[in-house]
Design an enzyme around this catalytic site. Structure first.
Site, PDB file in Angstrom:
ATOM      1  CB  CYS A 113      -9.883  35.170 -11.430  1.00  0.00           C
ATOM      2  SG  CYS A 113     -11.204  35.549  -9.926  1.00  0.00           S
ATOM      3  CG  HIS A 221     -11.673  31.034 -12.959  1.00  0.00           C
ATOM      4  ND1 HIS A 221     -10.285  31.540 -12.533  1.00  0.00           N
ATOM      5  CD2 HIS A 221     -12.217  32.255 -12.415  1.00  0.00           C
ATOM      6  CE1 HIS A 221     -10.478  31.779 -11.539  1.00  0.00           C
ATOM      7  NE2 HIS A 221     -11.478  32.298 -10.989  1.00  0.00           N
ATOM      8  CD  GLU A 223      -8.643  28.871 -14.003  1.00  0.00           C
ATOM      9  OE1 GLU A 223      -9.141  28.657 -13.084  1.00  0.00           O
ATOM     10  OE2 GLU A 223      -8.787  29.693 -15.600  1.00  0.00           O
TER      11      GLU A 223
END
Length: 258
Positions: A113, A221, A223
């Site tokens: 990001c 994202h 994660e």
């Protein structure tokens, strides 16, 4: 054997609206520890506290995280406007130099990001302040309401270059991802290879041409739920392998010099 150390580039924030902290999302540390197999170390992104040189010697790889403040447009030769939002010049001072040093040394980093945008700016690229205001573009911002699951739900496809780096890593020419960003790449830096696009033409996956190390970065994202998501997991696994390789080579260099 000790795990490779991954420096997680943190953000400044206020706890309870008054206590200043350096922080990184729990999902970042979980992804690094449990999927990449590395030791997560949150970095205070402030050049008055740490230097790029110290970080390069301390860590084996770096996760350039997302964050609410944007890269200051002065870093790519443009004036700041209200549309550019808030800034973190201390993080700019650490992250941009860190990217360039890692590219030169072959030391691995993974951009996410804001980190994706930092990689492009560090390598000479520019950014649009607000993607959703461009003709034909969708709203890539995080939904303002809803649960965390709803905010991070998969919302658009990303198509990769056939036979390219991301196609090889993920084993698919197209994947479904979340989207929680306002800014995006305007012009890619001279060595920045855009290897994946959203369906509206927004760049979503990049790497650095001819760099000796792992330089992948994504606009989404990964994660979030990295251990279970079939797109996120191979990215963090490959990043972890690169950090392990760097740690191994560093250990060998130390043995030879002993």
């Amino acid at each position: 054997m000790a795990r490779p150390v991954v420096g997680i580039v943190g953000n400044t924030s206020l706890l309870n609206d008054q206590y200043p902290i350096h922080a990184a999302g729990t999902m970042n540390t979980i992804a690094v520890a449990q999927v990449s197999g590395c030791l997560p170390l949150i970095i205070p992104s402030d050049p008055s506290l740490v230097s790029v040189e110290e970080l390069l010697e301390t860590c084996d790889g770096f996760l350039l995280t997302g964050g609410r403040p944007n890269v200051h447009p002065e870093e790519y030769g443009e004036p700041a406007t209200e549309a550019h939002g808030t800034f973190d010049r201390a993080r700019d001072a650490i992250a941009l130099g860190l990217v360039r040093a890692c590219v030169e040394r072959g030391q691995p980093f993974f951009g996410v990001c804001r980190g994706f945008q930092e990689v492009n700016v560090a390598m000479g690229g520019t950014l649009y302040p607000e993607i959703r205001e461009l003709p034909g573009r969708m709203n890539h911002r995080m939904p303002p309401d809803g649960t965390m699951e709803q905010k991070f739900e998969l919302r658009h496809d990303v198509t990769f270059t056939q036979g390219g780096v991301f196609h090889e890593v993920l084993g698919a020419p197209k994947v479904r991802t979340n989207t929680l960003h306002g800014q995006g790449i305007k012009a890619a830096g001279p060595r920045v290879v855009i290897d994946g696009f959203a369906e509206d033409g927004t760049p979503e996956a990049i790497y650095i041409k001819d760099a000796p190390g792992f330089t992948l970065a994504v606009q989404w994202h990964p994660e979030w739920d990295a251990g279970n998501d079939p797109v996120s997991r191979p990215l963090f696994e490959r990043f972890g392998a690169a950090a392990q390789a760097w740690a191994d080579s560093k250990h060998q260099r130390m043995l030879k010099s002993a």
